[in-house]
Design a protein around this motif. Structure first.
Motif, mmCIF file in Angstrom:
data_model
loop_
_atom_site.group_PDB
_atom_site.id
_atom_site.type_symbol
_atom_site.label_atom_id
_atom_site.label_comp_id
_atom_site.label_asym_id
_atom_site.label_seq_id
_atom_site.Cartn_x
_atom_site.Cartn_y
_atom_site.Cartn_z
ATOM 1 N N GLY A 62 0.803 -1.136 -0.278
ATOM 2 C CA GLY A 62 0.202 -0.221 -0.318
ATOM 3 C C GLY A 62 0.721 1.613 -0.206
ATOM 4 N N GLU A 63 0.349 2.404 0.693
ATOM 5 C CA GLU A 63 0.831 3.682 0.357
ATOM 6 C C GLU A 63 1.822 3.525 1.703
ATOM 7 O OE1 GLU A 63 -0.301 8.604 0.095
ATOM 8 O OE2 GLU A 63 -1.741 7.163 -0.910
ATOM 9 N N PHE A 64 3.211 4.316 1.273
ATOM 10 C CA PHE A 64 3.962 4.667 2.606
ATOM 11 C C PHE A 64 4.300 5.863 3.140
ATOM 12 C CE2 PHE A 64 8.437 5.805 4.217
ATOM 13 C CZ PHE A 64 8.295 4.256 4.753
ATOM 14 N N ASP A 65 3.535 5.638 4.220
ATOM 15 C CA ASP A 65 3.866 7.042 5.142
ATOM 16 C C ASP A 65 4.878 7.533 5.315
ATOM 17 O OD1 ASP A 65 3.317 9.588 6.290
ATOM 18 O OD2 ASP A 65 1.604 9.093 6.968
ATOM 19 N N PRO A 66 6.410 8.228 5.408
ATOM 20 C CA PRO A 66 7.080 8.197 6.525
ATOM 21 C C PRO A 66 6.916 8.784 7.335
ATOM 22 C CG PRO A 66 7.682 9.808 4.592
ATOM 23 C CD PRO A 66 6.330 8.660 4.595
ATOM 24 N N GLU A 67 6.056 10.006 7.344
ATOM 25 C CA GLU A 67 5.951 10.314 9.163
ATOM 26 C C GLU A 67 5.182 8.542 10.634
ATOM 27 O OE1 GLU A 67 4.632 13.927 9.470
ATOM 28 O OE2 GLU A 67 5.306 14.422 7.445
ATOM 29 N N ILE A 68 4.412 7.688 9.756
ATOM 30 C CA ILE A 68 3.728 7.200 10.499
ATOM 31 C C ILE A 68 4.541 5.193 10.336
ATOM 32 C CG2 ILE A 68 1.902 8.339 11.555
ATOM 33 C CD1 ILE A 68 0.571 5.832 9.381
ATOM 34 N N ASP A 69 4.760 5.587 9.433
ATOM 35 C CA ASP A 69 5.149 3.723 8.768
ATOM 36 C C ASP A 69 6.823 4.123 9.132
ATOM 37 O OD1 ASP A 69 2.736 2.913 7.945
ATOM 38 O OD2 ASP A 69 2.924 3.385 6.071
ATOM 39 N N PRO A 70 7.647 2.892 9.811
ATOM 40 C CA PRO A 70 8.891 2.303 10.079
ATOM 41 C C PRO A 70 9.384 1.564 8.837
ATOM 42 C CG PRO A 70 7.638 1.053 11.071
ATOM 43 C CD PRO A 70 6.692 1.808 10.471
ATOM 44 N N SER A 71 10.366 2.465 8.491
ATOM 45 C CA SER A 71 11.324 1.741 7.174
ATOM 46 C C SER A 71 11.856 0.587 7.274
ATOM 47 C CB SER A 71 12.320 3.155 6.583
ATOM 48 O OG SER A 71 13.403 2.903 7.730
ATOM 49 N N TRP A 72 11.910 0.049 8.558
ATOM 50 C CA TRP A 72 12.539 -1.289 9.223
ATOM 51 C C TRP A 72 11.665 -2.423 8.952
ATOM 52 C CZ3 TRP A 72 12.957 2.685 12.372
ATOM 53 C CH2 TRP A 72 11.927 2.267 13.153
ATOM 54 N N HIS A 73 12.104 -3.871 8.957
ATOM 55 C CA HIS A 73 11.472 -4.975 9.288
ATOM 56 C C HIS A 73 11.929 -5.341 10.290
ATOM 57 C CE1 HIS A 73 10.652 -3.718 4.713
ATOM 58 N NE2 HIS A 73 9.957 -5.201 4.398
ATOM 59 N N GLU A 74 11.438 -6.771 10.654
ATOM 60 C CA GLU A 74 11.428 -7.386 12.210
ATOM 61 C C GLU A 74 11.930 -8.916 11.678
ATOM 62 O OE1 GLU A 74 8.432 -8.459 16.048
ATOM 63 O OE2 GLU A 74 7.981 -6.328 14.347
ATOM 64 N N PHE A 75 12.855 -8.939 12.239
ATOM 65 C CA PHE A 75 13.454 -10.488 12.318
ATOM 66 C C PHE A 75 12.385 -10.895 13.038
ATOM 67 C CE2 PHE A 75 16.102 -13.995 14.671
ATOM 68 C CZ PHE A 75 16.648 -14.480 13.474
ATOM 69 N N GLU A 76 11.856 -12.545 12.835
ATOM 70 C CA GLU A 76 11.320 -13.437 13.649
ATOM 71 C C GLU A 76 11.787 -14.858 14.231
ATOM 72 O OE1 GLU A 76 5.886 -13.736 13.070
ATOM 73 O OE2 GLU A 76 7.041 -13.904 11.008
ATOM 74 N N SER A 77 12.566 -14.919 13.297
ATOM 75 C CA SER A 77 13.281 -16.493 13.787
ATOM 76 C C SER A 77 13.739 -17.131 12.144
ATOM 77 C CB SER A 77 11.954 -17.899 14.374
ATOM 78 O OG SER A 77 11.077 -17.764 13.233
ATOM 79 N N ILE A 78 14.378 -18.027 13.132
ATOM 80 C CA ILE A 78 14.974 -19.064 11.268
ATOM 81 C C ILE A 78 15.086 -20.426 12.279
ATOM 82 C CG2 ILE A 78 17.210 -17.476 10.559
ATOM 83 C CD1 ILE A 78 18.964 -19.033 12.260
ATOM 84 N N ASP A 79 14.668 -20.926 11.225
ATOM 85 C CA ASP A 79 14.410 -22.723 11.722
ATOM 86 C C ASP A 79 15.071 -23.800 10.402
ATOM 87 O OD1 ASP A 79 13.008 -22.484 13.177
ATOM 88 O OD2 ASP A 79 11.336 -21.654 11.995
ATOM 89 N N TYR A 80 15.266 -25.005 11.496
ATOM 90 C CA TYR A 80 15.532 -25.749 9.207
ATOM 91 C C TYR A 80 14.159 -26.305 9.843
ATOM 92 C CZ TYR A 80 20.456 -27.044 12.100
ATOM 93 O OH TYR A 80 21.717 -26.732 12.762
ATOM 94 N N THR A 81 14.469 -26.707 7.463
ATOM 95 C CA THR A 81 13.236 -27.276 6.896
ATOM 96 C C THR A 81 13.984 -28.229 6.196
ATOM 97 O OG1 THR A 81 11.172 -26.245 6.045
ATOM 98 C CG2 THR A 81 13.557 -25.183 5.714
ATOM 99 N N ASN A 82 12.656 -28.811 5.627
ATOM 100 C CA ASN A 82 12.732 -29.492 3.996
ATOM 101 C C ASN A 82 12.220 -29.223 3.549
ATOM 102 O OD1 ASN A 82 14.707 -31.807 5.518
ATOM 103 N ND2 ASN A 82 12.394 -32.613 6.668
ATOM 104 N N GLU A 83 11.882 -28.123 3.556
ATOM 105 C CA GLU A 83 11.627 -27.667 1.758
ATOM 106 C C GLU A 83 11.755 -27.472 1.377
ATOM 107 O OE1 GLU A 83 7.371 -24.705 3.240
ATOM 108 O OE2 GLU A 83 8.849 -24.824 4.891
#
Length: 101
Positions: A62-83
């Motif tokens: 959507g529309e990015f509003d630099p006044e309220i929207d952060p420019s960074w992303h958030e790390f959640e986790s890393i896991d092993y996978t067979n995918e």
């Protein structure tokens, strides 16, 4: 040998979230504890990072509003996978990009 699944999200200024995962091939069998050490050492305040620096897809929608929207992303986790891998970027290339501005 398991592949590696990196989970992260973008949270906009209204707290709407967009989650995403990237799966890397792990032919050198890199240990997940080593990966976590490297990632956590480079996160901003232990949580955030810039996708353009880590060469990961930007999840802003959507529309990015630099006044309220952060420019960074958030790390959640890393896991092993067979995918199967979802990127041609190698795990080693990804790790080379994991840096703080």
């Amino acid at each position: 040998m398991a592949n590696i699944k990196l989970n992260y999200l973008y949270r906009d200024g209204c707290n709407y979230k967009n989650h995403h995962s990237i799966i890397f091939a792990n032919p050198n069998d890199i240990n997940i504890a080593e990966l976590l050490d490297k990632i956590y050492s480079q996160l901003i305040d232990g949580t955030w990072f810039y996708t353009e620096q880590w060469n990961l897809p930007d999840l802003k929608q959507g529309e990015f509003d630099p006044e309220i929207d952060p420019s960074w992303h958030e790390f959640e986790s890393i896991d092993y996978t067979n995918e199967q891998p979802t990127t041609s970027q190698t795990l080693e290339q990804f790790l080379a990009n994991v840096t703080i501005p």
